[in-house]
Design a protein around this motif. Structure first.
Motif, PDB file in Angstrom:
ATOM      1  N   LYS A  26      48.382  58.532  31.230  1.00  0.00           N
ATOM      2  CA  LYS A  26      47.576  59.252  32.220  1.00  0.00           C
ATOM      3  C   LYS A  26      46.681  58.276  32.987  1.00  0.00           C
ATOM      4  N   GLU A  27      46.081  57.343  32.271  1.00  0.00           N
ATOM      5  CA  GLU A  27      45.212  56.353  32.909  1.00  0.00           C
ATOM      6  C   GLU A  27      46.028  55.405  33.791  1.00  0.00           C
ATOM      7  N   MET A  28      47.219  55.023  33.339  1.00  0.00           N
ATOM      8  CA  MET A  28      48.073  54.154  34.144  1.00  0.00           C
ATOM      9  C   MET A  28      48.469  54.854  35.450  1.00  0.00           C
ATOM     10  N   LYS A  29      48.741  56.149  35.378  1.00  0.00           N
ATOM     11  CA  LYS A  29      49.101  56.903  36.589  1.00  0.00           C
ATOM     12  C   LYS A  29      47.929  56.959  37.565  1.00  0.00           C
ATOM     13  N   LYS A  30      46.705  57.086  37.049  1.00  0.00           N
ATOM     14  CA  LYS A  30      45.526  57.084  37.929  1.00  0.00           C
ATOM     15  C   LYS A  30      45.427  55.759  38.678  1.00  0.00           C
ATOM     16  N   ILE A  31      45.649  54.669  37.953  1.00  0.00           N
ATOM     17  CA  ILE A  31      45.562  53.339  38.565  1.00  0.00           C
ATOM     18  C   ILE A  31      46.675  53.171  39.600  1.00  0.00           C
ATOM     19  N   ASP A  32      47.883  53.588  39.241  1.00  0.00           N
ATOM     20  CA  ASP A  32      49.011  53.477  40.171  1.00  0.00           C
ATOM     21  C   ASP A  32      48.751  54.267  41.454  1.00  0.00           C
ATOM     22  N   ALA A  33      48.187  55.459  41.317  1.00  0.00           N
ATOM     23  CA  ALA A  33      47.884  56.288  42.489  1.00  0.00           C
ATOM     24  C   ALA A  33      46.825  55.622  43.361  1.00  0.00           C
ATOM     25  N   ALA A  34      45.824  55.042  42.725  1.00  0.00           N
ATOM     26  CA  ALA A  34      44.770  54.365  43.482  1.00  0.00           C
ATOM     27  C   ALA A  34      45.332  53.145  44.213  1.00  0.00           C
ATOM     28  N   LEU A  35      46.225  52.409  43.561  1.00  0.00           N
ATOM     29  CA  LEU A  35      46.837  51.248  44.206  1.00  0.00           C
ATOM     30  C   LEU A  35      47.733  51.672  45.367  1.00  0.00           C
ATOM     31  N   ALA A  37      47.234  54.062  47.286  1.00  0.00           N
ATOM     32  CA  ALA A  37      46.360  54.472  48.390  1.00  0.00           C
ATOM     33  C   ALA A  37      45.744  53.276  49.112  1.00  0.00           C
ATOM     34  N   LYS A  38      46.162  52.076  48.734  1.00  0.00           N
ATOM     35  CA  LYS A  38      45.679  50.834  49.349  1.00  0.00           C
ATOM     36  C   LYS A  38      44.145  50.773  49.378  1.00  0.00           C
ATOM     37  N   PRO A  39      43.552  50.555  48.197  1.00  0.00           N
ATOM     38  CA  PRO A  39      42.092  50.533  48.115  1.00  0.00           C
ATOM     39  C   PRO A  39      41.499  49.353  48.875  1.00  0.00           C
ATOM     40  N   ASN A  40      40.274  49.509  49.285  1.00  0.00           N
ATOM     41  CA  ASN A  40      39.572  48.464  50.020  1.00  0.00           C
ATOM     42  C   ASN A  40      38.890  47.525  49.021  1.00  0.00           C
ATOM     43  N   ILE A  41      39.700  46.642  48.417  1.00  0.00           N
ATOM     44  CA  ILE A  41      39.178  45.663  47.470  1.00  0.00           C
ATOM     45  C   ILE A  41      39.703  44.287  47.863  1.00  0.00           C
ATOM     46  N   THR A  42      39.080  43.262  47.321  1.00  0.00           N
ATOM     47  CA  THR A  42      39.487  41.902  47.661  1.00  0.00           C
ATOM     48  C   THR A  42      40.822  41.569  47.014  1.00  0.00           C
ATOM     49  N   VAL A  43      41.418  40.495  47.480  1.00  0.00           N
ATOM     50  CA  VAL A  43      42.681  40.014  46.912  1.00  0.00           C
ATOM     51  C   VAL A  43      42.488  39.672  45.447  1.00  0.00           C
ATOM     52  N   ALA A  44      41.370  39.056  45.109  1.00  0.00           N
ATOM     53  CA  ALA A  44      41.075  38.695  43.723  1.00  0.00           C
ATOM     54  C   ALA A  44      40.938  39.948  42.854  1.00  0.00           C
ATOM     55  N   GLN A  45      40.269  40.964  43.372  1.00  0.00           N
ATOM     56  CA  GLN A  45      40.133  42.212  42.634  1.00  0.00           C
ATOM     57  C   GLN A  45      41.490  42.883  42.445  1.00  0.00           C
ATOM     58  N   MET A  46      42.310  42.868  43.484  1.00  0.00           N
ATOM     59  CA  MET A  46      43.646  43.455  43.391  1.00  0.00           C
ATOM     60  C   MET A  46      44.463  42.756  42.306  1.00  0.00           C
ATOM     61  N   SER A  47      44.380  41.445  42.284  1.00  0.00           N
ATOM     62  CA  SER A  47      45.095  40.668  41.275  1.00  0.00           C
ATOM     63  C   SER A  47      44.606  41.025  39.875  1.00  0.00           C
ATOM     64  N   GLU A  48      43.310  41.151  39.729  1.00  0.00           N
ATOM     65  CA  GLU A  48      42.720  41.493  38.427  1.00  0.00           C
ATOM     66  C   GLU A  48      43.129  42.906  37.999  1.00  0.00           C
ATOM     67  N   VAL A  49      43.129  43.845  38.912  1.00  0.00           N
ATOM     68  CA  VAL A  49      43.545  45.215  38.600  1.00  0.00           C
ATOM     69  C   VAL A  49      44.996  45.227  38.124  1.00  0.00           C
ATOM     70  N   LYS A  50      45.852  44.525  38.821  1.00  0.00           N
ATOM     71  CA  LYS A  50      47.267  44.484  38.444  1.00  0.00           C
ATOM     72  C   LYS A  50      47.455  43.831  37.078  1.00  0.00           C
ATOM     73  N   ARG A  51      46.679  42.780  36.816  1.00  0.00           N
ATOM     74  CA  ARG A  51      46.757  42.104  35.512  1.00  0.00           C
ATOM     75  C   ARG A  51      46.301  43.047  34.401  1.00  0.00           C
ATOM     76  N   LEU A  52      45.177  43.728  34.621  1.00  0.00           N
ATOM     77  CA  LEU A  52      44.651  44.649  33.617  1.00  0.00           C
ATOM     78  C   LEU A  52      45.588  45.837  33.405  1.00  0.00           C
ATOM     79  N   ARG A  53      46.189  46.312  34.480  1.00  0.00           N
ATOM     80  CA  ARG A  53      47.147  47.434  34.380  1.00  0.00           C
ATOM     81  C   ARG A  53      48.332  47.026  33.516  1.00  0.00           C
ATOM     82  N   ALA A  54      48.858  45.821  33.758  1.00  0.00           N
ATOM     83  CA  ALA A  54      49.993  45.312  32.981  1.00  0.00           C
ATOM     84  C   ALA A  54      49.595  45.085  31.524  1.00  0.00           C
ATOM     85  N   GLU A  55      48.401  44.551  31.314  1.00  0.00           N
ATOM     86  CA  GLU A  55      47.894  44.322  29.957  1.00  0.00           C
ATOM     87  C   GLU A  55      47.779  45.654  29.209  1.00  0.00           C
ATOM     88  N   GLY A  56      47.273  46.661  29.897  1.00  0.00           N
ATOM     89  CA  GLY A  56      47.146  47.980  29.286  1.00  0.00           C
ATOM     90  C   GLY A  56      48.493  48.546  28.874  1.00  0.00           C
TER      91      GLY A  56
END
Length: 82
Positions: A26-35, A37-56
């Motif tokens: 359920k949490e992974m789906k929330k993150i996928d939906a937010a991604l 929607a093309k959130p207004n975050i930096t490239v570094a933040q996007m990279s970190e989100v993707k890393r954390l999503r994969a780690e999860g």
């Protein structure tokens, strides 16, 4: 009596573990939906989100549901998901 308490504790522990297991996707789906929607975050933040999503997801598949939820929670915080 002790056996009943032990059995009840075991059943409770298994149920709690399963609850965590079903919560991760359920949490992974929330993150996928937010991604998506093309959130207004930096490239570094996007990279970190993707890393954390994969780690999860990796932790979830390994049965380490608390670690999975911790990583996914960090990603959600960056994305400002409530």
């Amino acid at each position: 009596m002790k056996l009943r308490v032990l059995v009840a504790a075991t059943v409770f522990a298994l149920a709690a573990g399963n609850a965590f297991a079903f919560h991760c996707p359920k949490e992974m789906k929330k993150i996928d939906a937010a991604l998506a929607a093309k959130p207004n975050i930096t490239v570094a933040q996007m990279s970190e989100v993707k890393r954390l999503r994969a780690e999860g997801e990796t932790h979830h598949k390994a049965g380490k549901h608390q670690e999975a939820l911790d990583a996914l929670g960090k990603a959600e915080k960056i994305l400002n998901i409530q």
